[in-house]
Design an enzyme around this catalytic site. Structure first.
Site, PDB file in Angstrom:
ATOM      1  N   PHE A  22      83.522  28.240 -17.059  1.00 31.15           N
ATOM      2  CA  PHE A  22      82.305  27.505 -16.710  1.00 31.15           C
ATOM      3  C   PHE A  22      82.672  26.029 -16.558  1.00 31.15           C
ATOM      4  CE2 PHE A  22      78.022  25.803 -17.170  1.00 31.15           C
ATOM      5  CZ  PHE A  22      77.295  26.714 -16.432  1.00 31.15           C
ATOM      6  N   VAL A  81      81.174  21.090 -21.625  1.00 29.72           N
ATOM      7  CA  VAL A  81      79.750  21.386 -21.805  1.00 29.72           C
ATOM      8  C   VAL A  81      79.008  20.119 -21.388  1.00 29.72           C
ATOM      9  CG1 VAL A  81      77.959  22.147 -23.403  1.00 29.72           C
ATOM     10  CG2 VAL A  81      80.323  22.899 -23.742  1.00 29.72           C
ATOM     11  N   HIS A  88      69.941  23.845 -24.514  1.00 39.02           N
ATOM     12  CA  HIS A  88      71.105  24.726 -24.502  1.00 39.02           C
ATOM     13  C   HIS A  88      72.387  23.964 -24.836  1.00 39.02           C
ATOM     14  CE1 HIS A  88      74.239  27.225 -22.397  1.00 39.02           C
ATOM     15  NE2 HIS A  88      73.617  28.146 -23.104  1.00 39.02           N
TER      16      HIS A  88
END
Length: 154
Positions: A22, A81, A88
């Site tokens: 990701f 992130v 989240h």
């Protein structure tokens, strides 16, 4: 008085890298930085293994599995992130950082936290090889130094 300080000697050491797919645009640059640091400090390519996980949340589990094999001198955890419009980010960031720290303490192996936690994509890009250096490179240096430091303390 005895003072310990790890050296940047990596010949003969083995490293596992756990990288999140990701935000792969960022993570690829972190992995590249880590590989650059390891190779520059004498690690053979054959002594580096990379495990790609779907996202940052999966990093601690795979890092633990790699650490438990006892094949590696250190594990380097890399990912990005980036804050969005929901909470989240807070949940993922907190659990990944706690999980990585837990793996190191449980396995007594250096498990380095090289997961970027940024407010913007621009901040992540800066930390993946532009203005603020490459945190993947920095994480690999930390891993090398910590491995050597722990050997001195034993």
């Amino acid at each position: 008085m005895m003072t310990y300080e790890g050296k940047l000697i990596a010949e003969g050491l083995k490293f596992g890298i756990v990288a999140a797919r990701f935000n792969e645009f960022i993570t690829n640059k972190l992995v590249g930085g880590a590989l650059d640091a390891l190779l520059r400090h004498g690690v053979a390519e054959s002594d580096i293994e990379i495990a790609w996980v779907p996202g940052a949340f999966e990093i601690p589990l795979v890092a633990q599995k790699m650490a438990e094999t006892k094949k590696y001198d250190a594990i380097i955890c890399l990912g990005a992130v980036i804050r969005g419009a929901t909470p989240h980010f807070d949940f993922v960031s907190a659990e990944v950082s706690k999980g990585v720290a837990h793996v190191g303490l449980e396995t007594k192996l250096p498990v380095v936290f090289g997961v970027l936690t940024t407010d913007t994509i621009e901040q992540a890009i800066e930390r993946a090889g532009t203005k603020a250096g490459n945190k993947g490179f920095d994480s690999a240096i930390t891993a090398i130094e910590t491995v050597n430091l722990l050997k001195m303390i034993q």
